[in-house]
Design an enzyme around this catalytic site. Structure first.
Site, short mmCIF file in Angstrom:
data_model
loop_
_atom_site.label_atom_id
_atom_site.label_comp_id
_atom_site.label_asym_id
_atom_site.label_seq_id
_atom_site.Cartn_x
_atom_site.Cartn_y
_atom_site.Cartn_z
N LYS A 93 -0.75 11.11 2.81
CA LYS A 93 -1.69 10.06 2.40
C LYS A 93 -3.09 10.34 2.91
O LYS A 93 -4.07 10.17 2.20
CB LYS A 93 -1.23 8.71 2.98
CG LYS A 93 -0.11 8.06 2.24
CD LYS A 93 0.27 6.78 2.97
CE LYS A 93 1.69 6.39 2.64
NZ LYS A 93 2.23 5.38 3.53
N GLN A 137 2.90 1.59 7.79
CA GLN A 137 4.04 2.42 7.38
C GLN A 137 5.35 1.80 7.88
O GLN A 137 5.50 1.50 9.05
CB GLN A 137 3.87 3.84 7.94
CG GLN A 137 4.95 4.81 7.55
CD GLN A 137 4.96 5.11 6.05
OE1 GLN A 137 3.92 5.09 5.38
NE2 GLN A 137 6.14 5.38 5.51
N ASP A 160 -0.61 -2.21 -0.68
CA ASP A 160 0.72 -1.95 -1.24
C ASP A 160 1.13 -3.01 -2.26
O ASP A 160 2.15 -2.84 -2.93
CB ASP A 160 1.78 -1.90 -0.13
CG ASP A 160 1.96 -0.48 0.40
OD1 ASP A 160 1.84 0.47 -0.41
OD2 ASP A 160 2.23 -0.33 1.60
#
Lengths: 347, 347
Positions: A93, A137, A160
């Site tokens: 990422k 995460q 997200d």
């Protein structure tokens, strides 16, 4: 959190399914031959190529935002502990964010961090005007309430798209659009659209009903006028349901679960699974497979995503897209659909 | 806003469907006779009776809240203008609220009210500690942004459960439960549960994908482990899909759209439609019918909700239930599932 990690976790014990799944192509195709012409070989939908297109477009949008508004989109990634899969994914990422010109903030906390400290870090990122998207995460260490931590992220920075408000707006028709759409489901849709797959009026089966893939991808397909059936562990006669589907999205995390003779000839297969199965011929002793037996499916479907190189690379590309859109939202600019054509999905 | 009003609006022009829908019972049943034993006459699921049970339980809970916590649940109803259907429905709500012992606040505004004034009224109700649930009767007059007005209602007082946060929490698994579940969908589930219908593992077809009925009822059925297919105006071969369903929820607002030979023998039918069709034999010149041809369906299904007297009365009962739960939530008390048994639905 994301299909990549989820797939690895759920499918690690794939066992012998990989070795056993390949029927002869002729057999899989001929079983369904009465219904439609026998397909030879499905076209591959390359997530590797399509994600490159998306990243290129994101990069152009970043340059435009900087040039016209003096705004550099910022993405913060919070990682707790040192799980191998999480670290690997977070590094991918970061690299992708750097390539498109994002401002990056990395917060690495020890496995032993308290929930209070983690919440305080999220609050700091909420208050940081240079950060437009915050990604924590998952999974988090035991003893930390993941849902509580995710709720702490401002909806305006929920990159997200997992917050209740974003999911609600995704499911509601004609309301406010969600500020971000979960990355893996959005990636599945992008693959369909950029491969010219007509979705409206089609029968779609989604296998799996997770918060991060199955449920949102079903909502997206329905918003595009597909007739959607969601299958799961309690579904009876799943094979018959899949056999009726024009579009199959497999997201259950079981190695090569969907076989060639489950598929309707000419259907389109989006394989979200990322599982490892033992393979003595490989240096690592394992190889990566999807939730669909690709070799069998290729002989029946018209289009299919490979594993790896299908849905996987799209997840990060859509994370980048979400970050740009959150940066635009912070400037009260409308979201830019990445595709040139207007479509119902970017709702 | 609620199925009652929506059904009246959508189905008012039912035309001749009512007269034409009744096949001979024998014919409808015998077509499917190979698949399962021919049914004689379906059991009626009485919403009239079940809603009485619910209201009785709500009344007991209101008394308990007053006795143990000095809290009287309060429901505010805002009505703008003087539409006949809205007024009738609002009056039914007020009467039901009085019967269970609620504190009632009525705000009636003229058709010409400005959005600003309406928003100010909602803000006042948000701030009123005696009000636990706020219901703004839809539709609102043209020129007023309905979504904007609904967004103004605090999620803690969103008694219809229509807010993005409540819908998101309804769709997300294992997260925070929604503070309120939309009334008509909740009523459909209550009818299934109190009639002893097993939902887990069953194939369910929901016809209609509205924000107020189809979408949330599909999410609820899925949370109860049904395999759900949502059909809508763009669905191909809807009849074949309905024929595979163990549970059919019809919520499309078209008079007697679903025919007897669409149904699988022994299936359960929840008919959400409330439509009027011309009927010269009635004093009013019309009669009320559902989205399913009840007479035909009775010969095939094992259980069916009548129209009227099925889903209709449940909507108000669930509104009362939601109000009590919001009052409990304001006291930081857990929600009480109305049923004695714990179940997955009250999530």
């Amino acid at each position: 959190m994301l299909a990549f990690a989820a797939g690895l976790a759920a499918g690690a014990a794939g066992g012998s399914a990989g070795a056993a799944c390949v029927l002869s192509k002729k057999s899989a195709a001929s079983k369904n031959a009465e219904k439609s012409p026998v397909r030879g070989q499905a076209d591959l939908i390359s997530g590797t190529e399509i994600s490159k297109e998306v990243r290129k477009e994101v990069k152009e949008q970043v340059e435009q935002l900087q040039r016209e508004h003096g705004c550099q989109p910022g993405l913060a990634v919070v990682i707790v502990g040192a799980r191998d899969d999480s670290s690997r994914y977070v590094n991918m990422k970061k690299k992708a964010a750097a390539e498109v010109g994002f401002h990056s903030v990395d917060v690495a906390l020890p496995e032993t961090v308290t929930e209070a400290v983690l919440l305080a870090e999220v609050a700091k990122l909420n208050a940081n005007p240079k950060v437009h998207g915050i990604l924590v995460q998952l999974p988090l260490p035991k003893g930390i309430d993941e849902a509580r931590v995710l709720r702490e992220i401002l909806v305006e920075k929920d990159v997200d798209g997992f917050s209740a408000a974003n999911i609600g707006n995704l499911c509601l028709k004609d309301g406010s659009p969600p500020l971000a759409v979960p990355c893996t489901p959005a990636g599945c849709i992008e693959l369909l659209q950029r491969s010219g797959v007509e979705v409206a009026g089609k029968d779609a089966v989604v296998i799996g009903r997770s918060n991060i893939v199955g449920m949102p991808v079903a909502a997206l397909l329905q918003s595009m006028n597909a007739t959607v059936t969601v299958c799961h562990s309690r579904t009876k006669d799943m094979k018959a349901k899949v056999q009726n589907a024009d579009i199959v999205v497999a997201a259950l995390g079981k190695a090569e679960f969907v076989r060639g003779d489950w598929l309707k000839p000419g259907c389109v297969v989006i394989d979200v699974g990322i599982n490892t199965v033992p393979d003595a011929s490989k240096k690592a002793g394992v190889r990566m497979v999807g939730d669909v037996c690709t070799e069998e499916a290729k002989a029946v479907a018209s289009k299919i995503t490979p594993v790896p190189g299908g849905v996987g690379p799209m997840t990060i590309a859509m994370l980048l897209k979400n970050t740009v859109n959150l940066a635009r939202n912070s400037l009260v600019l409308p979201r830019v659909p990445l595709r040139k054509e207007a479509n119902g999905v970017n709702h």
